[in-house]
Design an enzyme around this catalytic site. Structure first.
Site, short mmCIF file in Angstrom:
data_model
loop_
_atom_site.label_atom_id
_atom_site.label_comp_id
_atom_site.label_asym_id
_atom_site.label_seq_id
_atom_site.Cartn_x
_atom_site.Cartn_y
_atom_site.Cartn_z
N ASN A 72 12.35 -8.25 -7.03
CA ASN A 72 12.45 -9.19 -6.07
C ASN A 72 13.97 -9.09 -5.48
O ASN A 72 14.89 -9.35 -6.36
CB ASN A 72 11.05 -10.43 -6.25
N HIS A 86 16.63 -5.06 -7.58
CA HIS A 86 17.52 -4.54 -6.12
C HIS A 86 17.89 -5.68 -5.40
O HIS A 86 18.41 -5.96 -4.04
CB HIS A 86 15.95 -4.72 -4.90
N ILE A 103 -3.08 -7.60 -7.63
CA ILE A 103 -4.16 -7.88 -6.22
C ILE A 103 -4.59 -6.08 -6.18
O ILE A 103 -3.27 -6.65 -4.72
CB ILE A 103 -4.35 -8.88 -6.02
#
Length: 314
Positions: free
Chosen positions: A144, A161, A287
């Site tokens: 992130n 990143h 998820i």
């Protein structure tokens, strides 16, 4: 179902005005979290055993850990950016080559920055920070660019990143805090105004070409070069030294936990392969399916902020 929000920026007045028809509130945070089954107590116990047995735990996080902070991801079914819009993230080559594309990017980023930078860590970020303080977490690697791990106090951290909090000159490498650049934008565009719709994972928002045309973009104060966020855009590559550093941390670890990542991007997936080749136990909390489900000894389909605080790191 299409979901969006709207904010209106008035540079001359120096403030944001929420669109009353679609307000940005705590309730909007749930818009970006995909549906998940109820917590399975047995799965929670399995993750607890995994963490208890870990002595040098490496954790890799992705966009799924930040959706509960109100930042959408790209790929989640029904609620990710790709599911809600046909917009796609900017490509590195396009940004470097095209002045109009840089202008459009920075106009949208300027409008989105006040909201993006205001997001706060959620219970999952705080849990990992606590694990570090208690000596359970050996190293944290995040894909992130939202700085939420840093805000939560994580220090044994690699931002794979990069981070939107920093801006680099493409010519001389001068680094500028993003907040300082925001002030320069405001000076150059005192009467500029635009209404923005939708927030992307990198803080970008959506503006029309007509809105962008008059926007003025500052250059580097040192050399006059072009400015770029200190992040890896799509189509670019992670710094090789950073890749080597993370590979070393993986090889020093005795277990790996993936949190909130589908691992579709190779820049993160390669470290899972390294862990698997080293025969490290791998657990995945995400998820939906991931690229590495078949390599994991434990897979949990739960909200990161709901499950991680239940785990005792001692």
């Amino acid at each position: 179902m299409k979901m969006s929000f709207a904010l209106t920026f008035r540079s001359a007045k120096g403030r944001w005005i929420a669109n009353p028809s679609q307000p940005c509130s705590k309730a909007s945070i749930g818009l970006f979290v995909p549906a998940s089954p109820p917590l399975d107590p047995e799965k929670v116990k399995e993750l607890q055993r995994f963490i208890t047995l870990s002595k040098r735990l490496l954790v890799m996080t992705g966009a799924g850990i930040s959706t509960e902070s109100g930042i959408p991801d790209y790929r989640s079914e029904k609620v990710g950016l790709y599911a809600r819009t046909d917009r796609r993230p900017i490509q590195h080559g396009d940004f470097v080559r095209s002045a109009p594309i840089r202008q459009r990017y920075w106009a949208r980023n300027f409008v989105g920055w006040p909201q993006f930078s205001s997001h706060q860590p959620n219970p999952a970020h705080w849990a990992l920070s606590t694990w570090e303080k208690l000596g359970k977490l050996y190293w944290l690697v995040t894909q992130n660019v939202d700085a939420l791990h840093t805000k939560a106090g994580s220090r044994r951290l690699t931002e794979l990143h990069g981070c939107m909090d920093r801006v680099l000159c493409l010519d001389c490498g001068e680094q500028t805090p993003r907040g300082v650049l925001q002030e320069r934008f405001q000076v150059l565009n005192p009467t500029w105004s635009a209404e923005a719709h939708g927030l992307a994972p990198d803080g970008d928002v959506f503006l029309s070409e007509e809105q962008v045309r008059s926007f003025q973009v500052p250059t580097c104060v040192q050399c006059g070069g072009h400015l770029k966020p200190d992040v890896v855009f799509f189509g670019d590559t992670v710094n090789p030294d950073k890749v080597d550093f993370v590979h070393k941390r993986v090889k020093e670890a005795d277990s790996l936990l993936v949190v909130g990542s589908s691992l579709q991007v190779y820049s993160g997936y390669r470290f899972i392969l390294t862990a698997w080749e080293k025969k490290l136990p791998i657990a995945i909390l995400n998820i939906g399916p991931t690229r590495s489900d078949d390599l994991a000894c434990l897979k949990l389909n739960s909200r990161c902020g709901e499950l991680l605080p239940l785990i005792d790191p001692c």
